[in-house]
Design an enzyme around this catalytic site. Structure first.
Site, PDB file in Angstrom:
ATOM      1  N   GLY A  94     -39.576  27.903  86.535  1.00  0.00           N
ATOM      2  CA  GLY A  94     -38.918  28.502  87.690  1.00  0.00           C
ATOM      3  C   GLY A  94     -39.850  28.771  88.856  1.00  0.00           C
ATOM      4  O   GLY A  94     -39.554  29.611  89.715  1.00  0.00           O
ATOM      5  N   THR A  96     -41.189  28.780  92.298  1.00  0.00           N
ATOM      6  CA  THR A  96     -40.499  28.511  93.563  1.00  0.00           C
ATOM      7  C   THR A  96     -41.457  28.389  94.731  1.00  0.00           C
ATOM      8  O   THR A  96     -41.129  27.762  95.733  1.00  0.00           O
ATOM      9  CB  THR A  96     -39.476  29.621  93.878  1.00  0.00           C
ATOM     10  OG1 THR A  96     -40.160  30.882  93.917  1.00  0.00           O
ATOM     11  CG2 THR A  96     -38.360  29.658  92.849  1.00  0.00           C
ATOM     12  N   HIS A 101     -50.074  31.633  92.215  1.00  0.00           N
ATOM     13  CA  HIS A 101     -50.030  33.096  92.324  1.00  0.00           C
ATOM     14  C   HIS A 101     -49.916  33.703  90.939  1.00  0.00           C
ATOM     15  O   HIS A 101     -49.328  33.126  90.028  1.00  0.00           O
ATOM     16  CB  HIS A 101     -48.874  33.556  93.218  1.00  0.00           C
ATOM     17  CG  HIS A 101     -47.549  32.937  92.891  1.00  0.00           C
ATOM     18  ND1 HIS A 101     -47.203  31.664  93.290  1.00  0.00           N
ATOM     19  CD2 HIS A 101     -46.492  33.411  92.185  1.00  0.00           C
ATOM     20  CE1 HIS A 101     -46.001  31.380  92.857  1.00  0.00           C
ATOM     21  NE2 HIS A 101     -45.537  32.422  92.177  1.00  0.00           N
ATOM     22  N   HIS A 103     -48.383  36.932  89.152  1.00  0.00           N
ATOM     23  CA  HIS A 103     -47.507  38.104  89.251  1.00  0.00           C
ATOM     24  C   HIS A 103     -48.162  39.253  88.482  1.00  0.00           C
ATOM     25  O   HIS A 103     -48.627  39.070  87.347  1.00  0.00           O
ATOM     26  CB  HIS A 103     -46.149  37.831  88.606  1.00  0.00           C
ATOM     27  CG  HIS A 103     -45.324  36.773  89.272  1.00  0.00           C
ATOM     28  ND1 HIS A 103     -44.312  37.056  90.165  1.00  0.00           N
ATOM     29  CD2 HIS A 103     -45.352  35.424  89.172  1.00  0.00           C
ATOM     30  CE1 HIS A 103     -43.749  35.925  90.563  1.00  0.00           C
ATOM     31  NE2 HIS A 103     -44.356  34.911  89.982  1.00  0.00           N
TER      32      HIS A 103
HETATM   33  P1  AMP Z   1     -42.555  32.039  91.430  1.00  0.00           P
HETATM   34  O1  AMP Z   1     -41.143  31.984  90.917  1.00  0.00           O
HETATM   35  O2  AMP Z   1     -43.545  32.276  90.334  1.00  0.00           O
HETATM   36  O3  AMP Z   1     -42.904  30.839  92.294  1.00  0.00           O
HETATM   37  O4  AMP Z   1     -42.625  33.333  92.315  1.00  0.00           O
HETATM   38  C1  AMP Z   1     -42.565  33.361  93.703  1.00  0.00           C
HETATM   39  C2  AMP Z   1     -42.431  34.808  94.098  1.00  0.00           C
HETATM   40  O5  AMP Z   1     -42.685  34.907  95.492  1.00  0.00           O
HETATM   41  C3  AMP Z   1     -41.027  35.389  93.852  1.00  0.00           C
HETATM   42  O6  AMP Z   1     -41.127  36.517  92.988  1.00  0.00           O
HETATM   43  C4  AMP Z   1     -40.565  35.785  95.257  1.00  0.00           C
HETATM   44  O7  AMP Z   1     -39.810  36.982  95.276  1.00  0.00           O
HETATM   45  C5  AMP Z   1     -41.882  35.926  96.007  1.00  0.00           C
HETATM   46  N1  AMP Z   1     -41.817  35.720  97.444  1.00  0.00           N
HETATM   47  C6  AMP Z   1     -41.254  34.677  98.108  1.00  0.00           C
HETATM   48  N2  AMP Z   1     -41.416  34.812  99.433  1.00  0.00           N
HETATM   49  C7  AMP Z   1     -42.113  35.969  99.617  1.00  0.00           C
HETATM   50  C8  AMP Z   1     -42.589  36.658 100.768  1.00  0.00           C
HETATM   51  N3  AMP Z   1     -42.382  36.213 102.014  1.00  0.00           N
HETATM   52  N4  AMP Z   1     -43.248  37.835 100.576  1.00  0.00           N
HETATM   53  C9  AMP Z   1     -43.456  38.313  99.340  1.00  0.00           C
HETATM   54  N5  AMP Z   1     -43.048  37.696  98.217  1.00  0.00           N
HETATM   55  C10 AMP Z   1     -42.368  36.547  98.354  1.00  0.00           C
END
Ligand code: AMP
Ligand code: ZN
Length: 112
Positions: A94, A96, A101, A103
């Protein structure tokens, strides 16, 4: 490296606002915009790369730096009782945002 179409590179460049928690020459930590836990931070390397599987020796040094910094950052931000680190790698996980990064999730008892 920077990707001008990458949302996290744009946060690093100050083009998109974020609530910054910690920054040094190698990494930035900011609040996730859609928190999945009481505390939900994202730690990113300043050097843009998409996937954990793209890590080489240089990037592994940056990841090492991040992993050594995260415990204090987590403790300072309400995760003194424990936290979970997650790296989503690729579509099946998942992922996105394709700028690596980590978490940081905590501030509550986390369901698995
Ligand atoms: P992933 O699914 O591991 O790619 O996580 C991407 C994360 O980035 C998700 O938890 C989103 O809520 C977070 N995210 C996306 N855009 C932003 C933003 N502009 N500022 C802070 N977090 C973001
Ligand atoms: Zn990027």
């Amino acid at each position: 490296m920077t990707d001008k179409n990458c949302i996290f590179c744009r946060i690093l460049a100050g083009e998109i606002p974020a609530t910054k928690i910690y920054e040094d020459d190698k990494m930035l930590v900011f609040k996730d915009i859609e928190p999945k836990a009481e505390v939900h931070l994202l730690a990113i390397p300043k050097d843009h790369f998409k996937l954990l599987s793209e890590a080489d020796e240089t990037r592994a040094e940056i990841l090492k730096h991040m992993l050594l910094k995260i415990p204090q950052i987590a403790k300072d931000n309400g995760c003194g009782n424990g936290y979970r680190l997650v790296i989503n790698q690729g579509d099946d996980a998942g992922q996105t945002v394709f700028h690596l990064h980590i978490h940081i999730l905590g501030g509550e008892i986390l369901p698995w």
